[in-house]
Design a protein around this motif. Structure first.
Motif, PDB file in Angstrom:
ATOM      1  N   PHE A 137       0.828  -1.199   0.000  1.00 31.47           N
ATOM      2  CA  PHE A 137       0.000   0.000   0.000  1.00 31.47           C
ATOM      3  C   PHE A 137       0.867   1.255   0.000  1.00 31.47           C
ATOM      4  N   ALA A 138       1.931   1.273   0.793  1.00 33.39           N
ATOM      5  CA  ALA A 138       2.771   2.465   0.898  1.00 33.39           C
ATOM      6  C   ALA A 138       3.348   2.855  -0.462  1.00 33.39           C
ATOM      7  N   ASP A 139       3.744   1.862  -1.270  1.00 38.83           N
ATOM      8  CA  ASP A 139       4.293   2.162  -2.596  1.00 38.83           C
ATOM      9  C   ASP A 139       3.210   2.698  -3.531  1.00 38.83           C
ATOM     10  N   LEU A 140       2.034   2.083  -3.483  1.00 36.83           N
ATOM     11  CA  LEU A 140       0.937   2.531  -4.344  1.00 36.83           C
ATOM     12  C   LEU A 140       0.494   3.937  -3.950  1.00 36.83           C
ATOM     13  N   GLU A 141       0.435   4.196  -2.654  1.00 38.85           N
ATOM     14  CA  GLU A 141       0.020   5.514  -2.181  1.00 38.85           C
ATOM     15  C   GLU A 141       1.019   6.588  -2.611  1.00 38.85           C
ATOM     16  N   ALA A 142       2.324   6.298  -2.456  1.00 41.24           N
ATOM     17  CA  ALA A 142       3.346   7.274  -2.857  1.00 41.24           C
ATOM     18  C   ALA A 142       3.308   7.519  -4.363  1.00 41.24           C
ATOM     19  N   LEU A 143       3.104   6.450  -5.118  1.00 43.55           N
ATOM     20  CA  LEU A 143       3.056   6.561  -6.576  1.00 43.55           C
ATOM     21  C   LEU A 143       1.868   7.408  -7.035  1.00 43.55           C
ATOM     22  N   THR A 144       0.692   7.116  -6.495  1.00 45.32           N
ATOM     23  CA  THR A 144      -0.489   7.862  -6.929  1.00 45.32           C
ATOM     24  C   THR A 144      -0.445   9.312  -6.446  1.00 45.32           C
TER      25      THR A 144
END
Length: 278
Positions: free
Chosen positions: A215-222
């Motif tokens: 989730f942390a990677d997806l959140e940072a990416l978006t």
């Protein structure tokens, strides 16, 4: 003992007047009083008889009444202590009232495994709570569904498809491991006081989580991609470590804009981030 049924309870307007409950703008409150409408909202998750329900911001208890009438065991968390006497009047052994801030509540304390979250969310914390519930480290999550009232604009952002103005971070976070749909639209005139905007109820059910993505990677990416949504990805993502290499690994053209990527493409790029950062 169980409390009174819907037919025996005093009208909500009477309860609100008796306790002097003016909706608080600071707390993002708008009270929903139409019992038939509330009954329809309570029916969205399905059969609630004997089930566990968690409700945030019940106010004077309109939706709470409908959930109890549907046969549920209901735990509510309310910040506004002015509302507590009105909730106490429900006098039902299937109702647990907790005074507190929903953002600080641990779900295991208020919801049985496989229960449902149903709420007319206060406008000022709705999005933050949704992201909190979608970002659970344990998946499938504790909840079997979310049935949540938002401002219509926010609801449309949650269910939006790529290549639309409403598509953004919320749609990707909601869509990566759940399915979201607008179950009902609610006219502003249904509320007391009427808000300036229309509202909608979003129904969200979890599905299998894609492997290998955090989730942390997806959140940072978006956050980076949609923070500058009109720019090409090579510009909007250049400040996020590994992001441009992750685009190359996944074959996503860096000349594209964030709003053109599908949820699956965002998930693929987020999955590639740890490898790209090596």
């Amino acid at each position: 003992m169980s409390g009174a049924s819907g037919e025996e309870r005093p009208p909500l307007r009477e309860v609100i007047a008796r306790h002097g409950l003016n909706a608080s703008k600071a707390l993002g409150q708008n009270f929903l009083l139409d019992q038939q409408l509330l009954k329809r909202i309570a029916a969205i998750p399905g059969d609630l008889r004997g089930g566990s329900i968690y409700e945030v911001g019940p106010g004077p208890g309109g939706l709470t009444r409908a959930l109890l009438d549907a046969g549920a065991n209901v735990t509510v968390v309310e910040r506004d202590r002015r509302c507590l006497p009105a909730l106490a009047e429900l006098n039902d052994d299937r109702l647990t009232v907790i005074e507190g801030d929903a953002l600080a509540v641990a779900l295991p304390d208020v919801l049985a495994e496989g229960g449902h979250i149903v709420a007319n969310l206060p406008y000022n914390v709705g999005t933050a709570l949704l992201v909190q519930w979608l970002s659970s480290e344990v998946w499938p999550p504790r909840w079997a569904s979310l049935t949540l009232m938002f401002q219509q604009e926010v609801a449309e952002r949650i269910v939006a498809a790529p290549d639309s103005d409403a598509y953004g971070r919320l749609a990707v976070l909601a869509g990566w491991r759940s399915e979201a749909r607008i179950a009902m639209r609610v006219h502003r005139s249904a509320f007391t006081p009427p808000p300036k905007v229309m509202s909608a109820v979003v129904h969200i059910v979890p599905r299998a989580q894609p492997d290998g993505v955090r989730f942390a990677d997806l959140e940072a990416l978006t956050a980076a991609a949609f923070g500058q949504r009109r720019k090409m990805l090579r510009q909007s993502l250049k400040g996020l470590a590994g992001a441009l290499d992750a685009l190359e690994i996944t074959g996503v053209d860096s000349a594209r804009r964030a709003e053109t990527l599908s949820i699956e493409e965002f998930v693929a790029v987020a999955r590639a981030l740890p490898e790209a950062r090596k």
